[in-house]
Design a protein around this motif. Structure first.
Motif, PDB file in Angstrom:
ATOM      1  N   UNK A  97       0.842  -1.201   0.000  1.00  0.00           N
ATOM      2  CA  UNK A  97       0.000   0.000   0.000  1.00  0.00           C
ATOM      3  C   UNK A  97       0.874   1.247   0.000  1.00  0.00           C
ATOM      4  N   UNK A  98       0.544   2.147  -0.872  1.00  0.00           N
ATOM      5  CA  UNK A  98       1.376   3.330  -1.099  1.00  0.00           C
ATOM      6  C   UNK A  98       1.346   4.298   0.083  1.00  0.00           C
ATOM      7  N   UNK A 149       0.092   1.000  -8.789  1.00  0.00           N
ATOM      8  CA  UNK A 149      -1.256   0.555  -9.141  1.00  0.00           C
ATOM      9  C   UNK A 149      -2.282   0.734  -8.016  1.00  0.00           C
ATOM     10  N   UNK A 150      -1.833   1.112  -6.832  1.00  0.00           N
ATOM     11  CA  UNK A 150      -2.748   1.175  -5.695  1.00  0.00           C
ATOM     12  C   UNK A 150      -2.827  -0.181  -5.006  1.00  0.00           C
ATOM     13  N   UNK A 151      -3.458  -0.366  -3.920  1.00  0.00           N
ATOM     14  CA  UNK A 151      -4.118   0.679  -3.131  1.00  0.00           C
ATOM     15  C   UNK A 151      -3.115   1.539  -2.365  1.00  0.00           C
ATOM     16  N   UNK A 152      -3.610   2.532  -1.679  1.00  0.00           N
ATOM     17  CA  UNK A 152      -2.748   3.423  -0.925  1.00  0.00           C
ATOM     18  C   UNK A 152      -3.137   3.381   0.540  1.00  0.00           C
ATOM     19  N   UNK A 153      -2.129   3.598   1.372  1.00  0.00           N
ATOM     20  CA  UNK A 153      -2.396   3.703   2.802  1.00  0.00           C
ATOM     21  C   UNK A 153      -2.509   5.173   3.198  1.00  0.00           C
ATOM     22  N   UNK A 205      -6.681   4.452  -4.281  1.00  0.00           N
ATOM     23  CA  UNK A 205      -7.862   3.694  -3.855  1.00  0.00           C
ATOM     24  C   UNK A 205      -7.674   3.151  -2.456  1.00  0.00           C
ATOM     25  N   UNK A 206      -8.733   3.208  -1.679  1.00  0.00           N
ATOM     26  CA  UNK A 206      -8.668   2.600  -0.356  1.00  0.00           C
ATOM     27  C   UNK A 206      -7.873   3.396   0.661  1.00  0.00           C
ATOM     28  N   UNK A 207      -7.683   4.679   0.402  1.00  0.00           N
ATOM     29  CA  UNK A 207      -6.834   5.506   1.256  1.00  0.00           C
ATOM     30  C   UNK A 207      -7.290   5.503   2.711  1.00  0.00           C
TER      31      UNK A 207
END
Lengths: 336, 447
Positions: B76-77, B104-108, B134-136
């Motif tokens: 996660x980014x 590509x995601x997701x991100x934290x 996505x999913x931040x």
């Protein structure tokens, strides 16, 4: 014998224990309330009914070695007590992860296989703190990671987040020289209409490079190639092609560098046409060239490029036993 | 090859049983000692470790080894476009665009701790819409105000993460009205709004949409004059009025804070209990507590004068108060005389108040009177600390001890400390959000 005697024995016997077996066969007896703090163990007890006696000990996953198990049980023993304040828990946690890195990795692995998420989070943070602020060499050293990427593979991601202007400039120089050489080749090809021989020689160079780099090339080559965007440079090299003004050394370097590029391309897609597009990514506008790099630094970088070229040269010469005769068919390909 | 070769990734340059020096590995074959135990962790765990690293360090792991190369993209980014990444404005834009297009995601987590809006609204909006985010879980979004006369709208796309956000920090931006329906944050635990323009109804919608909120920081916002707090989970509120962002004529600052229902509230910091005409200071909050806050253990407050009456009124609202931090701003002509009526005792003074810290203590009449009140009436006091502005030489301290009547103290076990301190303002941030700390000012002051 009498009831009173039994009554004395009873409190001890009533205390529930769970038996856990590590992969190496060693069995450990643990208070039930401590053991059920681990979700995986809890599930084993509830679903499969194992663990209640020595003969039916719960077999722990392979990744849980006795040392890690002992630490995990300490952790569970502390945290399953309800009365503790947040500060106490945090203080315990901080001390708990002050262990040797090797131990820490094993502990993380064990906690993960037992699905003890809070401990995995704790150890993950500790490992992140260890990694943070260290150079790649230091990290490899601490964790005994193999240094198994090629130099080019290593430079690749750094094109994205370059804190080192030297690397950026190096990339640009490579690309510049590749471009120069491309132009050169094209000019050469026009001349080669008459001189068929030299074209043949070029092809044989490709084959030779195939030979050198064919199997040994990077496995990840294809993937990286597809990731690269083919960007054309918007402008041509700001400086006139150095080949004319530079001494023979650089010229030689200029000739050899594309061989390196070719060979790297070749290693991914063997025997590819050397007429490659300029597919180096430029994340920054060329205005960044004026990055405050002084001539001394540029010189140093030129030297680095040459060094690189020289190294490649020697590799090429060692494996290609053509000797001076065949080498000299390439104009400008003169050793210093 | 050993059995555990199967559990490690393929394509190592050296066979698994051999270490870097070519010696065979020590230890039992299964789950025992091995040289590369971090490599034996599953990708998911490595991913969460990488996700905790600062942006650059995280990206650099790609060059560690073949195994680690794909892990940055899989983790996660964590994209923090602050000074650690770059301090240059133009590069900040480039880096962020680059990283968001690569990952590509997701991100934290995504942090833009200070971005210049200029003509980049569409680009910033594009970032917030990118697949990489996505999913931040955590967002930190602050504009850098270059021209206070211009609006700085928050792109509504910033709120598309509402379903997954746990931590949100917005600053120097304007909450447009139309985002009100988007303000549902089922996972949000920690919220900070700093120098944000947000209308009263929008702010209320926002707080209503946070069913698990634990800590709330409101720092220099405007647009809302009166705030009601209704939260079954809120544990800490931090408020500051100082608005660093100029905002035209007569910006509406928070003047009334009503805590209607907050059964878990433990911290309120800092407060401005004084009312009355203001000649020097700018704006005040009138605190209205409709129920006694039995859970509050720590209170920090500013008082001008200092004003003992309003402080005491406040004490009555917090019967279980354990620690009190008073920032006292001296004014001329203030007389503090409060006689304690034993028939109408103040519960916290009788049974709970263990620690009082007076910051910015001058040792002059008004604040001596304030301090003396506690000396003489706090029956379970353990520690009282004076943060002295002037140099406290022995003579001065002896004088103070006499004036404060320390010999007549109500709590025999109490200790009194005079400390040299330049600490002249509360800084809300960690004090509000570090809920694990029993005492939010611990490390700063009371050693």
């Amino acid at each position: 014998m009498s009831e009173s005697e039994l009554a004395v024995i009873k409190p001890e016997a009533l205390k529930a224990y769970i038996w856990l077996q590590c992969f190496d066969g060693s069995i450990q007896q643990v208070d039930e309330e401590v053991a059920i703090f681990c979700p995986m163990i809890c599930r084993e007890i509830v679903k499969n009914g194992t663990g209640s006696s020595k003969n039916h000990a719960i077999t722990l996953p392979q990744r849980v070695n006795p040392a890690s198990l002992s630490l995990i049980l300490d952790y569970c023993r502390f945290h399953q007590v309800t009365g503790r304040s947040n500060k106490e828990r945090k203080s315990f946690d901080e001390k708990f992860v002050r262990i040797e890195t090797e131990r820490l990795c094993e502990l993380t692995s064990a906690a993960d296989s037992l699905q003890l998420k809070p401990l995995v989070d704790l150890t993950s943070r500790a490992l992140a703190r260890i990694i943070e602020g260290k150079t790649p060499e230091e990290i490899r050293d601490i964790f005994h990671l193999p240094d198994d990427l090629t130099e080019e593979e290593k430079l690749e991601p750094l094109k994205n987040i370059n804190d080192d202007p030297r690397i950026r400039l190096l990339n640009r120089l490579y690309a510049k020289k590749r471009k120069e050489l491309q132009e050169r080749h094209e000019r050469q090809k026009l001349k080669d209409v008459q001189v068929q021989k030299e074209q043949k020689d070029e092809r044989s160079l490709d084959e030779l490079l195939c030979f050198i780099n064919g199997d040994g090339g990077s496995g990840g080559g294809k993937a990286t190639k597809s990731k690269k965007k083919n960007k054309r440079r918007k402008d041509h090299a700001k400086n006139p092609p150095k080949a004319d003004s530079e001494p023979a050394n650089a010229e030689g370097a200029a000739c050899v560098v594309p061989c390196k590029v070719d060979s790297s391309n070749v290693s991914r897609l063997p025997c590819q046409n050397p007429d490659i597009q300029d597919d180096v990514e430029y994340p920054f506008e060329d205005a960044d060239l004026d990055d405050g790099l002084d001539p001394a630094m540029k010189e140093e970088l030129d030297r680095e490029v040459e060094d690189f070229a020289r190294r490649l040269n020697s590799v090429w010469n060692d494996s290609h036993i053509g000797g001076n005769g065949s080498v000299q068919r390439f104009p400008g390909f003169n050793h210093r | 090859m050993e059995e555990d070769a199967a559990s490690t990734t393929a394509k190592k340059t050296k066979p698994d049983g051999i270490d870097g020096q070519g010696h065979p590995k020590i230890g039992s074959p299964a789950g025992g000692q091995s040289f590369d135990s971090i490599d034996r962790l599953p990708d998911e765990v490595l991913g969460s470790i990488i996700s905790l690293l600062p942006t650059k360090a995280g990206a650099r792991i790609q060059i560690l080894s073949r195994r680690w190369r794909p892990l940055w993209r899989a983790a996660p980014l964590n994209l923090d476009a602050g000074c650690d990444l770059t301090c240059q404005d133009r590069k900040q834009i480039l880096f962020v665009s680059k990283i968001l297009s690569d990952h590509p995601g997701p991100a934290r987590r995504f942090a833009l701790p200070g971005i210049r809006l200029r003509d980049r609204y569409a680009r910033i909006d594009g970032w917030l819409r990118s697949r990489a985010l996505t999913g931040l879980r955590e967002i930190d979004f602050h504009y850098e105000i270059e021209n206070p006369q211009l609006p700085y709208p928050l792109p509504p796309s910033a709120l598309r993460f509402a379903p997954t956000l746990c931590v949100a920090d917005f600053g120097n931006c304007d909450f447009p009205r139309e985002v009100a329906p988007l303000l549902k944050f089922p996972c949000l635990k920690q919220l900070s709004l700093r120098s944000v323009f947000v209308l009263e109804d929008v702010l209320h919608s926002l707080l209503c949409g946070c069913p698990v909120l634990e800590s709330l920081l409101l720092d220099g916002n405007f647009g809302c004059g009166c705030l009601r707090i209704n939260s079954p989970t809120l544990r800490s509120i931090g408020i500051s009025l100082f608005c660093l962002r100029e905002r035209g004529e007569n910006p509406i600052l928070l003047q009334v804070l009503i805590i209607e229902d907050a059964p878990c509230l433990e911290r309120l910091l800092p407060l401005y209990p004084d009312e009355g005409p203001a000649t020097i200071r700018v704006k005040m909050i009138a605190l209205s507590l409709t129920t006694l806050m039995r859970t509050v253990k720590v209170v920090a407050l500013d008082t001008w004068g200092p004003n003992l009456d309003s402080v005491v009124d406040l004490l009555k609202c917090f019967p279980c108060l354990q620690k009190l931090y008073i920032m006292s701003h001296l004014q001329n002509g203030r007389k503090n005389k409060w006689s304690y009526n034993p028939l109408d005792p103040i519960e916290c003074l009788e049974s709970h108040l263990r620690q009082v810290v007076v910051m910015k203590y001058w040792g002059m009449r008004p604040d001596v009177d304030l301090a003396k009140f506690f000396v003489l009436n706090a029956k379970v006091l353990k520690k009282m600390v004076f943060g002295c502005i002037s140099s406290c030489n022995d003579k001065w301290m002896a004088n103070q001890r006499r004036r404060l009547q320390l010999n007549n103290r109500a709590s025999q076990g109490a200790r009194f400390k005079f400390k040299r301190s330049a600490y002249s303002t509360f800084a809300c941030n960690s004090h509000t959000h570090d809920l694990w700390k029993d005492d939010p000012f611990d490390s700063h002051f009371c050693r």
